[in-house]
Design an enzyme around this catalytic site. Structure first.
Site, PDB file in Angstrom:
ATOM      1  N   ASN A  63      38.312  56.281 -37.033  1.00 26.67           N
ATOM      2  CA  ASN A  63      38.926  55.967 -38.330  1.00 26.67           C
ATOM      3  C   ASN A  63      37.835  55.966 -39.400  1.00 26.67           C
ATOM      4  O   ASN A  63      37.060  55.017 -39.490  1.00 26.67           O
ATOM      5  CB  ASN A  63      39.609  54.595 -38.238  1.00 26.67           C
ATOM      6  CG  ASN A  63      40.188  54.149 -39.573  1.00 26.67           C
ATOM      7  OD1 ASN A  63      40.339  54.958 -40.490  1.00 26.67           O
ATOM      8  ND2 ASN A  63      40.512  52.875 -39.675  1.00 26.67           N
ATOM      9  N   TRP A  64      37.817  57.035 -40.179  1.00 27.87           N
ATOM     10  CA  TRP A  64      36.740  57.180 -41.174  1.00 27.87           C
ATOM     11  C   TRP A  64      37.003  56.334 -42.425  1.00 27.87           C
ATOM     12  O   TRP A  64      36.157  56.254 -43.311  1.00 27.87           O
ATOM     13  CB  TRP A  64      36.589  58.646 -41.572  1.00 27.87           C
ATOM     14  CG  TRP A  64      36.172  59.550 -40.447  1.00 27.87           C
ATOM     15  CD1 TRP A  64      35.859  59.187 -39.159  1.00 27.87           C
ATOM     16  CD2 TRP A  64      36.039  60.970 -40.503  1.00 27.87           C
ATOM     17  NE1 TRP A  64      35.535  60.295 -38.419  1.00 27.87           N
ATOM     18  CE2 TRP A  64      35.638  61.410 -39.220  1.00 27.87           C
ATOM     19  CE3 TRP A  64      36.210  61.930 -41.506  1.00 27.87           C
ATOM     20  CZ2 TRP A  64      35.411  62.750 -38.922  1.00 27.87           C
ATOM     21  CZ3 TRP A  64      35.996  63.269 -41.213  1.00 27.87           C
ATOM     22  CH2 TRP A  64      35.594  63.661 -39.936  1.00 27.87           C
ATOM     23  N   LYS A  65      38.186  55.778 -42.550  1.00 33.91           N
ATOM     24  CA  LYS A  65      38.550  54.947 -43.715  1.00 33.91           C
ATOM     25  C   LYS A  65      38.289  55.726 -45.017  1.00 33.91           C
ATOM     26  O   LYS A  65      38.451  56.937 -45.041  1.00 33.91           O
ATOM     27  CB  LYS A  65      37.802  53.616 -43.670  1.00 33.91           C
ATOM     28  CG  LYS A  65      37.924  52.935 -42.309  1.00 33.91           C
ATOM     29  CD  LYS A  65      37.464  51.516 -42.319  1.00 33.91           C
ATOM     30  CE  LYS A  65      37.450  50.974 -40.898  1.00 33.91           C
ATOM     31  NZ  LYS A  65      37.352  49.537 -40.824  1.00 33.91           N
ATOM     32  N   HIS A  84      47.277  49.434 -39.872  1.00 33.66           N
ATOM     33  CA  HIS A  84      45.873  49.019 -39.806  1.00 33.66           C
ATOM     34  C   HIS A  84      45.704  47.737 -40.622  1.00 33.66           C
ATOM     35  O   HIS A  84      46.330  47.575 -41.670  1.00 33.66           O
ATOM     36  CB  HIS A  84      44.970  50.130 -40.346  1.00 33.66           C
ATOM     37  CG  HIS A  84      43.524  49.847 -40.072  1.00 33.66           C
ATOM     38  ND1 HIS A  84      42.798  48.967 -40.841  1.00 33.66           N
ATOM     39  CD2 HIS A  84      42.694  50.276 -39.095  1.00 33.66           C
ATOM     40  CE1 HIS A  84      41.565  48.879 -40.351  1.00 33.66           C
ATOM     41  NE2 HIS A  84      41.475  49.665 -39.294  1.00 33.66           N
ATOM     42  N   GLU A 102      43.662  46.740 -42.649  1.00 33.55           N
ATOM     43  CA  GLU A 102      43.291  46.884 -44.059  1.00 33.55           C
ATOM     44  C   GLU A 102      44.507  47.215 -44.921  1.00 33.55           C
ATOM     45  O   GLU A 102      44.448  47.124 -46.149  1.00 33.55           O
ATOM     46  CB  GLU A 102      42.158  47.913 -44.186  1.00 33.55           C
ATOM     47  CG  GLU A 102      40.848  47.295 -43.684  1.00 33.55           C
ATOM     48  CD  GLU A 102      39.864  48.262 -43.047  1.00 33.55           C
ATOM     49  OE1 GLU A 102      39.998  49.485 -43.255  1.00 33.55           O
ATOM     50  OE2 GLU A 102      38.971  47.774 -42.315  1.00 33.55           O
ATOM     51  N   GLU A 106      43.533  45.220 -32.512  1.00 34.40           N
ATOM     52  CA  GLU A 106      42.339  45.069 -33.341  1.00 34.40           C
ATOM     53  C   GLU A 106      42.319  43.668 -33.951  1.00 34.40           C
ATOM     54  O   GLU A 106      42.942  43.446 -35.006  1.00 34.40           O
ATOM     55  CB  GLU A 106      42.345  46.092 -34.465  1.00 34.40           C
ATOM     56  CG  GLU A 106      42.451  47.534 -33.990  1.00 34.40           C
ATOM     57  CD  GLU A 106      41.946  48.481 -35.050  1.00 34.40           C
ATOM     58  OE1 GLU A 106      40.862  49.030 -34.867  1.00 34.40           O
ATOM     59  OE2 GLU A 106      42.612  48.639 -36.085  1.00 34.40           O
ATOM     60  N   GLY A 133      34.881  45.623 -38.522  1.00 38.72           N
ATOM     61  CA  GLY A 133      33.813  45.827 -39.489  1.00 38.72           C
ATOM     62  C   GLY A 133      32.883  44.641 -39.646  1.00 38.72           C
ATOM     63  O   GLY A 133      32.110  44.580 -40.603  1.00 38.72           O
ATOM     64  N   SER A 157      34.575  46.640 -34.035  1.00 38.34           N
ATOM     65  CA  SER A 157      33.124  46.709 -33.829  1.00 38.34           C
ATOM     66  C   SER A 157      32.728  47.280 -32.471  1.00 38.34           C
ATOM     67  O   SER A 157      31.740  46.838 -31.870  1.00 38.34           O
ATOM     68  CB  SER A 157      32.498  45.330 -34.058  1.00 38.34           C
ATOM     69  OG  SER A 157      32.740  44.903 -35.390  1.00 38.34           O
ATOM     70  N   GLY A 185      35.861  52.349 -36.059  1.00 37.73           N
ATOM     71  CA  GLY A 185      35.673  52.486 -37.500  1.00 37.73           C
ATOM     72  C   GLY A 185      34.250  52.912 -37.820  1.00 37.73           C
ATOM     73  O   GLY A 185      33.890  54.080 -37.728  1.00 37.73           O
ATOM     74  N   GLY A 186      33.413  51.935 -38.157  1.00 35.09           N
ATOM     75  CA  GLY A 186      32.047  52.217 -38.603  1.00 35.09           C
ATOM     76  C   GLY A 186      31.294  53.186 -37.693  1.00 35.09           C
ATOM     77  O   GLY A 186      30.646  54.131 -38.177  1.00 35.09           O
TER      78      GLY A 186
HETATM   79  C1  PEP Z   1      38.864  50.082 -37.499  1.00 37.64           C
HETATM   80  O1  PEP Z   1      38.708  50.495 -38.620  1.00 37.64           O
HETATM   81  O2  PEP Z   1      39.959  50.249 -36.937  1.00 37.64           O
HETATM   82  C2  PEP Z   1      37.766  49.392 -36.830  1.00 37.64           C
HETATM   83  C3  PEP Z   1      37.947  48.920 -35.638  1.00 37.64           C
HETATM   84  O3  PEP Z   1      36.580  49.290 -37.533  1.00 37.64           O
HETATM   85  P1  PEP Z   1      35.137  48.861 -36.924  1.00 37.64           P
HETATM   86  O4  PEP Z   1      34.956  49.674 -35.660  1.00 37.64           O
HETATM   87  O5  PEP Z   1      34.164  49.221 -37.978  1.00 37.64           O
HETATM   88  O6  PEP Z   1      35.193  47.416 -36.619  1.00 37.64           O
END
Ligand code: PEP
Length: 260
Positions: free
Chosen positions: A11-13, A99, A101, A171, A177, A217, A238-239
């Protein structure tokens, strides 16, 4: 014995320029050879604006392309929204829904998320429904109840025969994040609870067929132990998905968890 093929999403957001997106996509596509793709499904979720370009780069490759969100409407006067059909036209086959966010950050309620799930499925997309408790809910001992309710509300009215189009991403909001990760045992407990809820709502074969991935994470250094859990079928990253090398290490970890 389960036969679920692991699934890892990136997930590049709201990150990457067009050039960066293409460079990242090409690096993942190059590293994701036929052998690896046979052991793990990989889906990239770029920003909407680069879906066509990334979709084009991924066409005729095993790498799937997904959207970070979808409208619950088919078409019409919905300024700023993107329909499932528009996503399909770019080469997308999957979408995230719910998600954190959007669910928590933008206040999207369960009823809207459920309506998006129906729209996406009806139009032929696969759906990764994201669920997860907030820190205060965890501290109040309500995690399992909150997550089970999100799963049931998100899937309300979804037919058993359409479950093959669905996956669930657990999640925990406090882990996204933040660098904090659920322990592998906590992730397993929640994934097991989600699967039990699906079994209660549908039946055992449907529940054991659905992929439940973990997000929060995940990085190359912790992927092995999380993916080793029997009910964790991959991850939503994500990151760490913004670095092709690290992302592919995570994909390899998921592939080898299935092989072992
Ligand atoms: C996500 O965006 O779904 C996520 C899990 O982000 P991160 O891996 O950065 O915690």
């Amino acid at each position: 014995m389960d036969t679920r093929q692991p699934l890892v999403g990136g997930n590049w957001k709201m990150n990457t320029t067009e050039d960066e997106a293409l460079e990242l996509a090409r690096a993942v596509i190059d590293a994701c050879d036929a052998d690896l793709a046979q052991q793990c499904d990989v889906c990239l979720f770029p920003p909407f604006t680069w879906l066509s370009q990334v979709g084009h780069a991924a066409s005729d490759t095993p790498v799937l392309i997904g959207a970070q969100d979808v409208s619950d409407k088919a078409s019409g006067a919905y300024t700023g929204q993107i329909s499932a059909q528009m996503l399909l036209d770019t080469g997308c086959t999957m979408t995230l829904i719910g998600h954190s966010e959007r669910r928590h950050g933008l206040g999207e309620p369960d009823s809207l998320l459920n309506s998006k799930v129906h729209q996406a499925i009806d139009q032929g997309l696969q759906v990764m429904l994201c669920v997860g408790e907030q820190l205060a809910q965890r501290e109040a001992g309500r995690s399992e109840e909150v997550v089970a309710n999100q799963v049931l509300a998100g899937l309300d009215g979804v037919l058993k025969e359409d479950l093959s189009r669905m996956s669930v991403a657990y999640e925990p909001v406090w882990a996204i994040g933040t660098g904090r990760t659920a322990s592998p045992e906590d992730a397993q407990t929640m994934h097991q609870r989600i699967r039990a809820e699906l079994e209660r709502q549908y039946d055992a074969p449907s529940a054991s067929g659905i992929r439940i991935v973990y997000g929060g994470s995940v990085k190359p250094s912790n992927a092995d132990e999380i993916f080793a859990q029997p009910d964790v079928d991959g991850g939503l990253i994500g990151g760490a998905s913004l670095d092709a090398g690290g992302f592919i290490e995570i994909v390899r970890a998921a592939a080898s968890s299935a092989a072992s």
